[in-house]
Design an enzyme around this catalytic site. Structure first.
Site, PDB file in Angstrom:
ATOM      1  N   ASP A   1       9.513  -3.216  -9.087  1.00 23.37           N
ATOM      2  CA  ASP A   1      10.299  -4.093  -8.234  1.00 23.37           C
ATOM      3  C   ASP A   1      11.486  -3.276  -7.761  1.00 23.37           C
ATOM      4  OD1 ASP A   1      10.127  -6.890  -7.216  1.00 23.37           O
ATOM      5  OD2 ASP A   1      12.249  -6.790  -7.733  1.00 23.37           O
ATOM      6  N   SER A   2      11.655  -3.243  -6.469  1.00 23.73           N
ATOM      7  CA  SER A   2      12.644  -2.331  -5.917  1.00 23.73           C
ATOM      8  C   SER A   2      13.332  -2.947  -4.710  1.00 23.73           C
ATOM      9  CB  SER A   2      11.962  -1.010  -5.533  1.00 23.73           C
ATOM     10  OG  SER A   2      10.745  -1.251  -4.855  1.00 23.73           O
TER      11      SER A   2
ATOM     12  N   ASP B   1      13.388   3.209   4.704  1.00 20.98           N
ATOM     13  CA  ASP B   1      13.520   4.675   4.724  1.00 20.98           C
ATOM     14  C   ASP B   1      14.155   5.219   6.009  1.00 20.98           C
ATOM     15  OD1 ASP B   1      12.610   5.149   2.176  1.00 20.98           O
ATOM     16  OD2 ASP B   1      10.549   5.582   2.764  1.00 20.98           O
TER      17      ASP B   1
ATOM     18  N   ARG C   1       0.816  -1.219   0.000  1.00 14.61           N
ATOM     19  CA  ARG C   1       0.000   0.000   0.000  1.00 14.61           C
ATOM     20  C   ARG C   1       0.849   1.268   0.000  1.00 14.61           C
ATOM     21  NH1 ARG C   1      -2.385  -0.639   4.741  1.00 14.61           N
ATOM     22  NH2 ARG C   1      -2.863   1.560   4.829  1.00 14.61           N
ATOM     23  N   LYS C   2       1.935   1.240   0.729  1.00 17.71           N
ATOM     24  CA  LYS C   2       2.792   2.431   0.800  1.00 17.71           C
ATOM     25  C   LYS C   2       3.463   2.707  -0.545  1.00 17.71           C
ATOM     26  CE  LYS C   2       2.698   3.795   5.154  1.00 17.71           C
ATOM     27  NZ  LYS C   2       2.492   5.181   5.572  1.00 17.71           N
ATOM     28  N   LYS C   3       3.879   1.608  -1.191  1.00 18.19           N
ATOM     29  CA  LYS C   3       4.503   1.759  -2.509  1.00 18.19           C
ATOM     30  C   LYS C   3       3.472   2.291  -3.506  1.00 18.19           C
ATOM     31  CE  LYS C   3       7.082  -1.742  -4.343  1.00 18.19           C
ATOM     32  NZ  LYS C   3       7.233  -3.004  -5.133  1.00 18.19           N
TER      33      LYS C   3
ATOM     34  N   PHE D   1       8.360   4.179   4.202  1.00 13.52           N
ATOM     35  CA  PHE D   1       8.160   2.751   4.495  1.00 13.52           C
ATOM     36  C   PHE D   1       9.489   2.029   4.325  1.00 13.52           C
ATOM     37  CE2 PHE D   1       8.226   0.644   0.277  1.00 13.52           C
ATOM     38  CZ  PHE D   1       8.231   1.758  -0.554  1.00 13.52           C
ATOM     39  N   GLY D   2       9.441   0.728   4.550  1.00 10.51           N
ATOM     40  CA  GLY D   2      10.616  -0.106   4.293  1.00 10.51           C
ATOM     41  C   GLY D   2      11.861   0.378   5.031  1.00 10.51           C
TER      42      GLY D   2
ATOM     43  N   ARG E   1      12.379   5.670  -7.242  1.00  9.63           N
ATOM     44  CA  ARG E   1      11.057   5.475  -7.871  1.00  9.63           C
ATOM     45  C   ARG E   1      10.743   6.654  -8.792  1.00  9.63           C
ATOM     46  NH1 ARG E   1       9.242   3.713  -3.613  1.00  9.63           N
ATOM     47  NH2 ARG E   1       9.616   1.582  -4.302  1.00  9.63           N
TER      48      ARG E   1
HETATM   49  P1  ITT Z   1       4.861  -5.781  -4.423  1.00 10.23           P
HETATM   50  O1  ITT Z   1       5.807  -6.841  -4.946  1.00 10.23           O
HETATM   51  O2  ITT Z   1       3.474  -6.255  -4.233  1.00 10.23           O
HETATM   52  O3  ITT Z   1       4.953  -4.506  -5.208  1.00 10.23           O
HETATM   53  P2  ITT Z   1       6.754  -5.693  -2.204  1.00 10.23           P
HETATM   54  O4  ITT Z   1       6.845  -4.881  -0.951  1.00 10.23           O
HETATM   55  O5  ITT Z   1       6.938  -7.195  -2.070  1.00 10.23           O
HETATM   56  O6  ITT Z   1       5.347  -5.371  -2.923  1.00 10.23           O
HETATM   57  P3  ITT Z   1       9.203  -5.590  -3.714  1.00 10.23           P
HETATM   58  O7  ITT Z   1       9.257  -7.051  -3.911  1.00 10.23           O
HETATM   59  O8  ITT Z   1       9.548  -4.692  -4.860  1.00 10.23           O
HETATM   60  O9  ITT Z   1       7.766  -5.109  -3.237  1.00 10.23           O
HETATM   61  O10 ITT Z   1      10.143  -5.256  -2.473  1.00 10.23           O
HETATM   62  C1  ITT Z   1      10.504  -3.946  -2.253  1.00 10.23           C
HETATM   63  C2  ITT Z   1      11.094  -3.802  -0.857  1.00 10.23           C
HETATM   64  O11 ITT Z   1      12.242  -2.973  -0.930  1.00 10.23           O
HETATM   65  C3  ITT Z   1      10.100  -3.082   0.044  1.00 10.23           C
HETATM   66  O12 ITT Z   1       9.259  -3.972   0.728  1.00 10.23           O
HETATM   67  C4  ITT Z   1      11.026  -2.292   0.950  1.00 10.23           C
HETATM   68  O13 ITT Z   1      11.486  -3.120   1.988  1.00 10.23           O
HETATM   69  C5  ITT Z   1      12.197  -1.957   0.035  1.00 10.23           C
HETATM   70  N1  ITT Z   1      11.986  -0.657  -0.638  1.00 10.23           N
HETATM   71  C6  ITT Z   1      11.714  -0.428  -1.952  1.00 10.23           C
HETATM   72  N2  ITT Z   1      11.527   0.881  -2.178  1.00 10.23           N
HETATM   73  C7  ITT Z   1      11.672   1.498  -0.993  1.00 10.23           C
HETATM   74  C8  ITT Z   1      11.573   2.832  -0.584  1.00 10.23           C
HETATM   75  O14 ITT Z   1      11.251   3.812  -1.417  1.00 10.23           O
HETATM   76  N3  ITT Z   1      11.789   3.106   0.701  1.00 10.23           N
HETATM   77  C9  ITT Z   1      12.095   2.140   1.570  1.00 10.23           C
HETATM   78  N4  ITT Z   1      12.189   0.836   1.284  1.00 10.23           N
HETATM   79  C10 ITT Z   1      11.972   0.515  -0.008  1.00 10.23           C
END
Ligand code: ITT
Length: 202
Positions: free
Chosen positions: A69-70, A160, A10-12, A157-158, A186
């Site tokens: 994918d990040s 950050d 949701r945050k993404k 999130f994540g 992003r």
């Molecule tokens: P979807 O696959 O459903 O999009 P996900 O959270 O599993 O959701 P990813 O597999 O791309 O997505 O994993 C990305 C992770 O990388 C995310 O959960 C964060 O832990 C980290 N991440 C990516 N972008 C970030 C950001 O802008 N800020 C902080 N952490 C980030």
């Protein structure tokens, strides 16, 4: 035009919507399509996983689909957690557990060796319903920085709270959403997508 975001984070999704605002498209997510299956992210590249997620979403919604994918690549860990960023502390781990694990791994790493980057690969898949195939393009952006010693800030999130973008004294989680968007991986990937979309529409 409708476009579907192939993410369940949701945050993404919030960030993607914010950065795509003004594009003149209606943005849905796969959460609006209960029949769309979960995608197994088993590629060892961001691009591979992004393509997989976008193609699956385009196939099950018959709409243009955008996947992100990040993750975070840490120099002292040879690029880990990388594509495993969301699951670094184990399957189903939350952001706090992943962040705590990373801080622990880097405990003995000195200031000058704490370099890292966030990477984001955006894939856009266009549906081709008759053959259930999709045409795909990808765009990658990166934000260079370093990993701090403790979590700071409550936004984002994540990872950050532990990521300092290059030249900054505040983590992404201490910045406003506008400040993060101005520097983020992003935003950089989506800027390329926007340029591409403008070129094909003209
Ligand atoms: P979807 O696959 O459903 O999009 P996900 O959270 O599993 O959701 P990813 O597999 O791309 O997505 O994993 C990305 C992770 O990388 C995310 O959960 C964060 O832990 C980290 N991440 C990516 N972008 C970030 C950001 O802008 N800020 C902080 N952490 C980030």
């Amino acid at each position: 035009m409708d476009i579907v975001l192939a993410t369940r984070n949701r945050k993404k999704a919030e960030e993607l919507r914010r950065i795509l605002d003004g594009l003149g498209v209606t943005i849905l997510t796969v959460a609006d399509f209960p029949s769309c299956p979960e995608v197994v992210e088993d590629s060892d590249t961001f691009e591979g996983n992004a393509v997989k997620k976008a193609v699956a979403a385009a196939g099950c919604t018959n709409l243009p689909a955008l996947a992100d994918d990040s993750g975070l690549e840490v120099d002292a860990l040879n690029g880990a957690p990388g594509v495993r960023s969301a699951r670094y502390a184990g399957e189903g781990a939350d952001d706090a557990a992943n962040t705590a694990k990373l801080l622990q791994e880097l405990e003995s790493v000195p200031e000058g060796a704490r370099g890292a980057r966030f990477v984001c690969c955006i894939a856009l898949a266009l549906p081709d319903a008759p053959q259930h195939k999709a045409r795909v393009v990808t765009f990658t952006g990166a934000a260079e920085g370093r990993i701090g010693r403790e979590a700071k800030g409550g936004r984002g999130f994540g990872y950050d709270p532990i990521f300092y973008p290059r030249g900054e004294e505040r983590t992404f989680a201490e910045m406003s959403s506008e400040e993060k968007d101005a520097l983020s991986h992003r935003r950089k990937a989506l800027d390329q997508l926007k340029t591409f979309l403008k070129e094909i529409v003209i």
